[in-house]
Design a protein around this motif. Structure first.
Motif, PDB file in Angstrom:
ATOM      1  N   ASP A   1     -98.682  30.556 -60.756  1.00  0.00           N
ATOM      2  CA  ASP A   1     -97.573  31.420 -61.163  1.00  0.00           C
ATOM      3  C   ASP A   1     -97.268  31.337 -62.657  1.00  0.00           C
ATOM      4  OD1 ASP A   1     -96.533  28.812 -60.799  1.00  0.00           O
ATOM      5  OD2 ASP A   1     -94.543  29.559 -60.276  1.00  0.00           O
TER       6      ASP A   1
ATOM      7  N   ARG B   1    -101.655  37.121 -56.299  1.00  0.00           N
ATOM      8  CA  ARG B   1    -100.262  37.570 -56.361  1.00  0.00           C
ATOM      9  C   ARG B   1     -99.785  37.617 -57.816  1.00  0.00           C
ATOM     10  NH1 ARG B   1     -98.734  34.986 -52.157  1.00  0.00           N
ATOM     11  NH2 ARG B   1     -98.421  32.989 -53.191  1.00  0.00           N
ATOM     12  N   SER B   2    -100.138  36.603 -58.586  1.00  0.00           N
ATOM     13  CA  SER B   2     -99.749  36.561 -59.994  1.00  0.00           C
ATOM     14  C   SER B   2    -100.419  37.687 -60.775  1.00  0.00           C
ATOM     15  CB  SER B   2    -100.112  35.198 -60.579  1.00  0.00           C
ATOM     16  OG  SER B   2     -99.578  35.050 -61.860  1.00  0.00           O
TER      17      SER B   2
ATOM     18  N   SER C   1     -98.738  40.971 -59.938  1.00  0.00           N
ATOM     19  CA  SER C   1     -97.428  41.114 -60.588  1.00  0.00           C
ATOM     20  C   SER C   1     -97.579  41.595 -62.033  1.00  0.00           C
ATOM     21  CB  SER C   1     -96.643  39.802 -60.544  1.00  0.00           C
ATOM     22  OG  SER C   1     -97.165  38.870 -61.470  1.00  0.00           O
TER      23      SER C   1
END
Length: 162
Positions: free
Chosen positions: A68, A119-120, A123
């Motif tokens: 993240d 996911r990062s 985003s």
């Protein structure tokens, strides 16, 4: 040829001709690699864990350790080398995320790292165009500034490109 060697949680980027960015022994860790062909800039982060919330102090001292924090930091480093801040035109590839403990891998760190990295990237409006992830073996990854090629090697399995 000069090598920028990354350890666990390290991040490196270069647009210097003749250099390579390399990391060894990716087990459950994931290498996120970015390449911007227009400027021949390459970058990589060696992610060990999915989320910095499990150890905020480590996130402060070594942000590349976590998906993240490490993925956005890698994009910022690529921008510093002349790449667009929105990520457009940057090629992303992934390697690692193995299940090195076999069927006894209770925590599924490799799978969790792969998902957290994706996911990062999502985003940031980015996604990988190629990946060599999962399975049950360690990988060493090398990125060349000159050619943009990404080579993966593994003892007993040889060498291949993604």
């Amino acid at each position: 040829m000069r090598q920028v060697v990354l350890g666990i949680g390290d991040l490196g980027a270069s647009n210097t001709p003749g250099e390579v960015v390399k990391t060894y022994a990716l087990g459950s860790c994931v290498a996120v690699m970015m390449l911007y062909p227009k400027t021949r800039a390459v970058g990589m982060v060696h992610v060990a864990l999915p989320e910095s919330s499990i150890n905020p102090a480590k996130g402060q001292s070594c942000p590349g350790y976590f998906a993240d924090l490490g993925v956005p930091l890698l994009l910022r480093e690529m921008v510093r080398l002349g790449c667009p801040g929105n990520g457009r035109g940057i090629i992303v590839k992934l390697a690692g995320g193995a299940s090195v403990m076999g069927h006894n891998d209770t925590f599924n760190i490799g799978k969790r790292n792969i998902l957290a990295v994706k996911r990062s990237l999502w985003s940031l409006g980015m996604g990988a165009i190629a990946e060599d992830v999962g399975a049950n073996y360690s990988r060493t990854v090398t990125m060349s500034v000159d050619s943009g090629l990404i080579t993966i090697s593994c003892p007993g399995r040889g060498q291949w490109e993604i």
